[in-house]
Design a protein around this motif. Sequence first.
Motif, PDB file in Angstrom:
ATOM      1  N   MET A 238       0.848  -1.205   0.000  1.00 53.47           N
ATOM      2  CA  MET A 238       0.000   0.000   0.000  1.00 53.47           C
ATOM      3  C   MET A 238       0.876   1.245   0.000  1.00 53.47           C
ATOM      4  SD  MET A 238      -3.310  -0.760   2.436  1.00 53.47           S
ATOM      5  CE  MET A 238      -2.398  -0.837   3.954  1.00 53.47           C
ATOM      6  N   ALA A 239       1.964   1.201   0.756  1.00 53.88           N
ATOM      7  CA  ALA A 239       2.842   2.381   0.862  1.00 53.88           C
ATOM      8  C   ALA A 239       3.351   2.796  -0.518  1.00 53.88           C
ATOM      9  CB  ALA A 239       4.007   2.076   1.807  1.00 53.88           C
ATOM     10  N   LYS A 240       3.503   1.825  -1.417  1.00 53.68           N
ATOM     11  CA  LYS A 240       4.029   2.145  -2.764  1.00 53.68           C
ATOM     12  C   LYS A 240       3.001   2.894  -3.612  1.00 53.68           C
ATOM     13  CE  LYS A 240       7.676  -1.159  -2.790  1.00 53.68           C
ATOM     14  NZ  LYS A 240       7.585  -2.531  -2.292  1.00 53.68           N
ATOM     15  N   LEU A 241       1.736   2.879  -3.201  1.00 53.11           N
ATOM     16  CA  LEU A 241       0.692   3.557  -3.986  1.00 53.11           C
ATOM     17  C   LEU A 241       0.473   5.002  -3.539  1.00 53.11           C
ATOM     18  CD1 LEU A 241      -1.957   0.704  -4.165  1.00 53.11           C
ATOM     19  CD2 LEU A 241      -0.461   1.479  -5.993  1.00 53.11           C
ATOM     20  N   ILE A 242       1.094   5.358  -2.415  1.00 57.53           N
ATOM     21  CA  ILE A 242       0.876   6.714  -1.887  1.00 57.53           C
ATOM     22  C   ILE A 242       1.456   7.724  -2.880  1.00 57.53           C
ATOM     23  CG2 ILE A 242       1.456   8.318  -0.007  1.00 57.53           C
ATOM     24  CD1 ILE A 242       1.509   5.786   1.812  1.00 57.53           C
ATOM     25  N   GLY A 243       0.665   8.739  -3.188  1.00 57.57           N
ATOM     26  CA  GLY A 243       1.111   9.763  -4.146  1.00 57.57           C
ATOM     27  C   GLY A 243       0.713   9.420  -5.570  1.00 57.57           C
ATOM     28  N   LYS A 244       0.338   8.155  -5.811  1.00 56.13           N
ATOM     29  CA  LYS A 244      -0.047   7.743  -7.175  1.00 56.13           C
ATOM     30  C   LYS A 244      -1.557   7.702  -7.345  1.00 56.13           C
ATOM     31  CE  LYS A 244       4.214   5.304  -8.009  1.00 56.13           C
ATOM     32  NZ  LYS A 244       4.878   4.334  -7.149  1.00 56.13           N
ATOM     33  N   VAL A 245      -2.260   7.371  -6.277  1.00 53.85           N
ATOM     34  CA  VAL A 245      -3.739   7.360  -6.290  1.00 53.85           C
ATOM     35  C   VAL A 245      -4.200   8.062  -5.011  1.00 53.85           C
ATOM     36  CG1 VAL A 245      -4.102   5.238  -7.646  1.00 53.85           C
ATOM     37  CG2 VAL A 245      -3.726   5.063  -5.193  1.00 53.85           C
ATOM     38  N   PRO A 246      -5.447   8.594  -4.986  1.00 50.76           N
ATOM     39  CA  PRO A 246      -5.917   9.200  -3.741  1.00 50.76           C
ATOM     40  C   PRO A 246      -5.821   8.181  -2.600  1.00 50.76           C
ATOM     41  CG  PRO A 246      -7.479   9.580  -5.525  1.00 50.76           C
ATOM     42  CD  PRO A 246      -6.466   8.624  -6.046  1.00 50.76           C
ATOM     43  N   PHE A 247      -5.415   8.643  -1.419  1.00 51.37           N
ATOM     44  CA  PHE A 247      -5.183   7.713  -0.311  1.00 51.37           C
ATOM     45  C   PHE A 247      -5.625   8.376   0.992  1.00 51.37           C
ATOM     46  CE2 PHE A 247      -2.367   3.829  -0.208  1.00 51.37           C
ATOM     47  CZ  PHE A 247      -2.906   3.352   0.957  1.00 51.37           C
ATOM     48  N   HIS A 248      -6.665   7.833   1.600  1.00 51.11           N
ATOM     49  CA  HIS A 248      -7.222   8.457   2.797  1.00 51.11           C
ATOM     50  C   HIS A 248      -7.452   7.457   3.926  1.00 51.11           C
ATOM     51  CE1 HIS A 248      -8.355  11.318  -0.409  1.00 51.11           C
ATOM     52  NE2 HIS A 248      -8.115  12.208   0.528  1.00 51.11           N
ATOM     53  N   GLY A 249      -7.364   7.970   5.139  1.00 52.32           N
ATOM     54  CA  GLY A 249      -7.775   7.215   6.314  1.00 52.32           C
ATOM     55  C   GLY A 249      -9.081   7.820   6.827  1.00 52.32           C
ATOM     56  N   VAL A 250      -9.924   6.986   7.413  1.00 51.58           N
ATOM     57  CA  VAL A 250     -11.200   7.455   7.949  1.00 51.58           C
ATOM     58  C   VAL A 250     -11.275   7.086   9.433  1.00 51.58           C
ATOM     59  CG1 VAL A 250     -13.720   7.220   7.829  1.00 51.58           C
ATOM     60  CG2 VAL A 250     -12.362   7.108   5.745  1.00 51.58           C
ATOM     61  N   ARG A 251     -11.448   8.117  10.274  1.00 50.83           N
ATOM     62  CA  ARG A 251     -11.721   7.835  11.691  1.00 50.83           C
ATOM     63  C   ARG A 251     -13.192   7.438  11.761  1.00 50.83           C
ATOM     64  NH1 ARG A 251      -8.507  12.468  12.636  1.00 50.83           N
ATOM     65  NH2 ARG A 251      -6.640  12.033  13.846  1.00 50.83           N
ATOM     66  N   TYR A 252     -13.431   6.144  11.686  1.00 51.05           N
ATOM     67  CA  TYR A 252     -14.813   5.633  11.641  1.00 51.05           C
ATOM     68  C   TYR A 252     -15.484   5.841  12.994  1.00 51.05           C
ATOM     69  CZ  TYR A 252     -12.488   1.963  14.131  1.00 51.05           C
ATOM     70  OH  TYR A 252     -11.743   1.295  15.082  1.00 51.05           O
ATOM     71  N   LYS A 253     -16.802   5.851  12.979  1.00 53.16           N
ATOM     72  CA  LYS A 253     -17.565   5.925  14.233  1.00 53.16           C
ATOM     73  C   LYS A 253     -17.909   4.504  14.658  1.00 53.16           C
ATOM     74  CE  LYS A 253     -19.590  10.494  13.959  1.00 53.16           C
ATOM     75  NZ  LYS A 253     -19.021  10.912  12.654  1.00 53.16           N
ATOM     76  N   GLY A 254     -17.504   4.134  15.856  1.00 48.75           N
ATOM     77  CA  GLY A 254     -17.797   2.792  16.335  1.00 48.75           C
ATOM     78  C   GLY A 254     -16.670   2.302  17.212  1.00 48.75           C
ATOM     79  N   ARG A 255     -16.849   1.107  17.774  1.00 46.02           N
ATOM     80  CA  ARG A 255     -15.829   0.558  18.651  1.00 46.02           C
ATOM     81  C   ARG A 255     -15.314  -0.742  18.056  1.00 46.02           C
ATOM     82  NH1 ARG A 255     -15.110   0.933  24.981  1.00 46.02           N
ATOM     83  NH2 ARG A 255     -13.254  -0.368  24.978  1.00 46.02           N
ATOM     84  N   ARG A 256     -14.000  -0.821  17.953  1.00 44.86           N
ATOM     85  CA  ARG A 256     -13.398  -1.995  17.328  1.00 44.86           C
ATOM     86  C   ARG A 256     -12.867  -2.947  18.408  1.00 44.86           C
ATOM     87  NH1 ARG A 256      -7.237  -2.446  16.947  1.00 44.86           N
ATOM     88  NH2 ARG A 256      -7.013  -4.145  15.486  1.00 44.86           N
ATOM     89  N   TYR A 257     -13.061  -4.244  18.157  1.00 44.80           N
ATOM     90  CA  TYR A 257     -12.542  -5.269  19.065  1.00 44.80           C
ATOM     91  C   TYR A 257     -11.565  -6.135  18.282  1.00 44.80           C
ATOM     92  CZ  TYR A 257     -16.415  -3.633  21.808  1.00 44.80           C
ATOM     93  OH  TYR A 257     -17.261  -2.807  22.485  1.00 44.80           O
ATOM     94  N   ASP A 258     -10.363  -6.249  18.805  1.00 47.50           N
ATOM     95  CA  ASP A 258      -9.350  -7.087  18.155  1.00 47.50           C
ATOM     96  C   ASP A 258      -9.545  -8.514  18.658  1.00 47.50           C
ATOM     97  OD1 ASP A 258      -7.180  -8.399  17.177  1.00 47.50           O
ATOM     98  OD2 ASP A 258      -5.670  -7.093  18.092  1.00 47.50           O
ATOM     99  N   CYS A 259     -10.343  -9.278  17.913  1.00 50.98           N
ATOM    100  CA  CYS A 259     -10.687 -10.636  18.353  1.00 50.98           C
ATOM    101  C   CYS A 259      -9.597 -11.645  18.025  1.00 50.98           C
ATOM    102  CB  CYS A 259     -12.022 -11.068  17.745  1.00 50.98           C
ATOM    103  SG  CYS A 259     -13.377 -10.077  18.339  1.00 50.98           S
ATOM    104  N   GLY A 260      -8.500 -11.192  17.447  1.00 55.60           N
ATOM    105  CA  GLY A 260      -7.345 -12.074  17.227  1.00 55.60           C
ATOM    106  C   GLY A 260      -6.495 -12.152  18.492  1.00 55.60           C
ATOM    107  N   LYS A 262      -6.608 -12.469  22.806  1.00 60.06           N
ATOM    108  CA  LYS A 262      -7.532 -13.085  23.781  1.00 60.06           C
ATOM    109  C   LYS A 262      -8.325 -12.044  24.575  1.00 60.06           C
ATOM    110  CE  LYS A 262      -4.879 -17.293  24.593  1.00 60.06           C
ATOM    111  NZ  LYS A 262      -3.533 -17.027  24.188  1.00 60.06           N
ATOM    112  N   VAL A 263      -7.640 -10.983  25.035  1.00 60.58           N
ATOM    113  CA  VAL A 263      -8.359  -9.982  25.840  1.00 60.58           C
ATOM    114  C   VAL A 263      -9.404  -9.269  24.975  1.00 60.58           C
ATOM    115  CG1 VAL A 263      -8.123  -7.857  27.206  1.00 60.58           C
ATOM    116  CG2 VAL A 263      -6.466  -9.714  27.488  1.00 60.58           C
ATOM    117  N   GLY A 264      -9.020  -8.905  23.743  1.00 60.30           N
ATOM    118  CA  GLY A 264      -9.956  -8.243  22.836  1.00 60.30           C
ATOM    119  C   GLY A 264     -11.162  -9.128  22.542  1.00 60.30           C
ATOM    120  N   PHE A 265     -10.907 -10.415  22.384  1.00 60.62           N
ATOM    121  CA  PHE A 265     -11.962 -11.388  22.090  1.00 60.62           C
ATOM    122  C   PHE A 265     -12.947 -11.481  23.270  1.00 60.62           C
ATOM    123  CE2 PHE A 265     -13.263 -15.975  22.014  1.00 60.62           C
ATOM    124  CZ  PHE A 265     -13.998 -15.940  20.839  1.00 60.62           C
ATOM    125  N   LEU A 266     -12.393 -11.545  24.487  1.00 60.31           N
ATOM    126  CA  LEU A 266     -13.257 -11.634  25.672  1.00 60.31           C
ATOM    127  C   LEU A 266     -14.058 -10.344  25.851  1.00 60.31           C
ATOM    128  CD1 LEU A 266     -10.750 -13.435  28.052  1.00 60.31           C
ATOM    129  CD2 LEU A 266     -12.812 -14.400  27.022  1.00 60.31           C
TER     130      LEU A 266
END
Length: 291
Positions: A238-260, A262-266
């Motif tokens: 992905m880093a190689k595409l920066i500057g070549k195509v539009p590239f944006h991050g979105v601070r999404y609304k919501g809460r993310r759980y890292d289920c990969g 153990k603590v996030g999964f619980l």
Amino acid sequence: MSQHVPLRKAVFPVAGLGTRFLPATKVMPKEMLPVVDKPLIQYAIDEARAAGIEEFCLVTGRGKDSLIDYFDTAYELEDTLKKRDKAECLDILKPSVVEPGSLVAVRQQVPLGLGHAIWCARDFVGNDPFAVLLPDDIVQSSVGCLQQLVAVYNQTGGNVLAVSEIPREHTNRYGILDIGADDGHLVEVKGLVEKPDPKEAPSCLSIIGRYILTADIMSHLAKLERGTGGEVQLTDAMAKLIGKVPFHGVRYKGRRYDCGDKVGFLEAQIAFALDRADLADGVRQFLKQYI
Ligand code: UTP
């Protein structure tokens, strides 16, 4: 109306070994682990459907066939449920069956990294934009996380990533952004680094497991260059595409759980159970005994 090619395809990499959940993942794919009563993969497919995805590609590996069977009809079970008048159970099963012909699976024979898994889906992707959803990340939100990315993609085109603020001491666990313009919701991506040391991290904004990518990424992944951990890293391509195509991050609304993890999964189990009318009271009561 957007002039960008509509997003209709999504890739779900599910070929990892899930070592953090051994022995549970010895014979069962990590992505089949349930949060309350729904497997992780079903959360990801539901979120993709809500965002307008019509074509689904699972990148599977050895021992992962149950993920494909899961989206098929279960004839004997459905027949038995019908005979026993269990209409409510039949309703629960409905979202787990996909439109005929809409789901394909490709094989990643050896888990060489997320970038390699995505490259395995190159024929499915063709020249179209596509979403990537990592089923071990689940996001609790009123509007689905991918749907929020699609709203941005329809304006900007190019690559769009879901990002979230993390504690600086955790930067060495995630892909981290170097950012330009930032309006609090949309951030311009100037650079990407995989798992940087907290002292060297360019920001505390991390990529989570939701991406919209253009097909250009495949030519970079095809080089199969190894990065952090000796794996083919999606972040590096992905880093190689920066500057070549539009590239944006979105601070999404919501809460993310890292289920990969153990603590996030619980934590996800508790959060999703507390969100259920049939479970919330019982869960709240027993939690009181532990606090
Ligand atoms: P992870 O690195 O979190 O999953 O990959 P893992 O390797 O299965 O888990 P641990 O670290 O050993 O416990 C995130 C997602 O990418 C997929 C995984 O299946 C998971 O859904 N993945 C990862 C692949 O499909 N192929 C790979 O080579 C690596």
